[in-house]
Design a protein around this motif. Sequence first.
Motif, PDB file in Angstrom:
ATOM      1  N   ARG B  42       9.483  -7.994   2.470  1.00  0.00           N
ATOM      2  CA  ARG B  42       8.142  -8.533   2.304  1.00  0.00           C
ATOM      3  C   ARG B  42       7.261  -7.470   1.656  1.00  0.00           C
ATOM      4  N   SER B  44       4.267  -5.089   0.830  1.00  0.00           N
ATOM      5  CA  SER B  44       3.431  -4.439   1.847  1.00  0.00           C
ATOM      6  C   SER B  44       1.979  -4.460   1.408  1.00  0.00           C
ATOM      7  N   VAL B  45       1.082  -4.291   2.394  1.00  0.00           N
ATOM      8  CA  VAL B  45      -0.327  -4.085   2.084  1.00  0.00           C
ATOM      9  C   VAL B  45      -0.495  -2.567   2.079  1.00  0.00           C
ATOM     10  N   GLY B  46      -0.492  -1.962   0.899  1.00  0.00           N
ATOM     11  CA  GLY B  46      -0.583  -0.505   0.800  1.00  0.00           C
ATOM     12  C   GLY B  46       0.612   0.187   1.432  1.00  0.00           C
ATOM     13  N   ARG B  49       0.546   0.155   6.489  1.00  0.00           N
ATOM     14  CA  ARG B  49       1.096  -0.821   7.431  1.00  0.00           C
ATOM     15  C   ARG B  49       2.600  -0.965   7.243  1.00  0.00           C
ATOM     16  N   PRO B  50       3.313  -1.158   8.329  1.00  0.00           N
ATOM     17  CA  PRO B  50       4.758  -1.376   8.197  1.00  0.00           C
ATOM     18  C   PRO B  50       5.039  -2.742   7.570  1.00  0.00           C
ATOM     19  N   THR B  51       6.228  -2.909   7.047  1.00  0.00           N
ATOM     20  CA  THR B  51       6.639  -4.233   6.587  1.00  0.00           C
ATOM     21  C   THR B  51       8.091  -4.459   7.023  1.00  0.00           C
ATOM     22  N   ALA B  52       8.675  -5.581   6.599  1.00  0.00           N
ATOM     23  CA  ALA B  52      10.002  -5.919   7.111  1.00  0.00           C
ATOM     24  C   ALA B  52      10.932  -6.358   5.983  1.00  0.00           C
ATOM     25  N   ILE B 152       3.955 -11.375   0.266  1.00  0.00           N
ATOM     26  CA  ILE B 152       3.656 -11.185   1.689  1.00  0.00           C
ATOM     27  C   ILE B 152       3.856 -12.500   2.437  1.00  0.00           C
TER      28      ILE B 152
END
Lengths: 201, 160
Positions: B42, B44-46, B49-52, B152
């Motif tokens: 996914r 990321s926002v910047g 923040r973590p993503t997956a 996202i």
Amino acid sequence: MTSAFKSAGIAICFVTVLIAFGWWQVDGPGKKDEPRNIPVSLTNMDFQMTNHLGLAVHPRELVGMPTMVFFGFTFCPDICPTTLNDISSWISALGDDAKSLNVVFITVDPERDNVDAVAEYLSYFNPTVKGWVGNQAQLREAAKLFGITYKRVETGDGEYTIDHTSGVYLFRADGRFARTIDYHESREQALPKIKRTIFER
Amino acid sequence: MRYLSLNARVIATFIAIMLPSVLSAQEVIQSELVQVSSSWARASVGTMRPTAAYLTVVNTGEQMITITGVVSEIAGRSSIHETSVSAEGVGTMKPVKEVHLSPGGTLEFKPGSYHIMLMELNEPLLEGASTSMSLMFEDGSQKLFSVPILSIGARSADAK
């Protein structure tokens, strides 16, 4: 021989009473209510927050249109973006019916999620979704009125995540709570629930 | 002398033929028996923040395979997590130390279930780009695979 029958009879009676008592407590009239709480009507909610545009908001403003509320946080990598994506797709599928719908995302992480962070995050999803940010006291009050829970969980690396109620709450136009959509419910289950909430009086 | 060297040659040939099959019977390289498909991450926002990331793994072998972790070029830390939702509707995420794949078994990493958490991002994951990761196995072997980055709002590898 008779005494053997007698003690067997007593044992059977005893077991029967035990089973009956167990049923009464677990499934029968003695059963305790589920701990899950139901939100109060939006008309009876009293707390203030700031929306993602920086304006003061109050749940009373939502009354008059059907409303969808859910809780989450922007550092959440799996559940929250998935729910936001579901909601965005429901809004598209509802078409004109969704025009008179409030959709509110309330952050359970005021420490990291300020107004700007929530605004940036929501910019990636359907613009119908509005973000609400409160301080810890305002959030506690909102959680109580919605009957949701959230809990900070340290991940051991100086970071933390937040366990939180993941359902979507639906309210009728007059502010009364209607129903929830649980995290694992499909689009086929969710859409009729939203439609019913929009149209029922 | 000639007799001896012939004998030695026979033995050497015998060892050369038998050795690989003896080795392979004892040591199956786990990464070679795993098929990876439908991978995606996914956006990321910047980088804060973590993503997956998600994928489907299949064990094509005849022995149990254990995934012990994951490394990613784009994240300082990556680990396998599992999301679960309680009867009260509360969502929780827990790190998973080992994932077992039974012979012939398939495991789908998907939203609301197993996923790869990408933390401490070196750079943002941009929609339309692609990155790579490696699954690590119990025997020390690794399986490298490429991961397309979706929006996202994506929900599966087919989603736009």
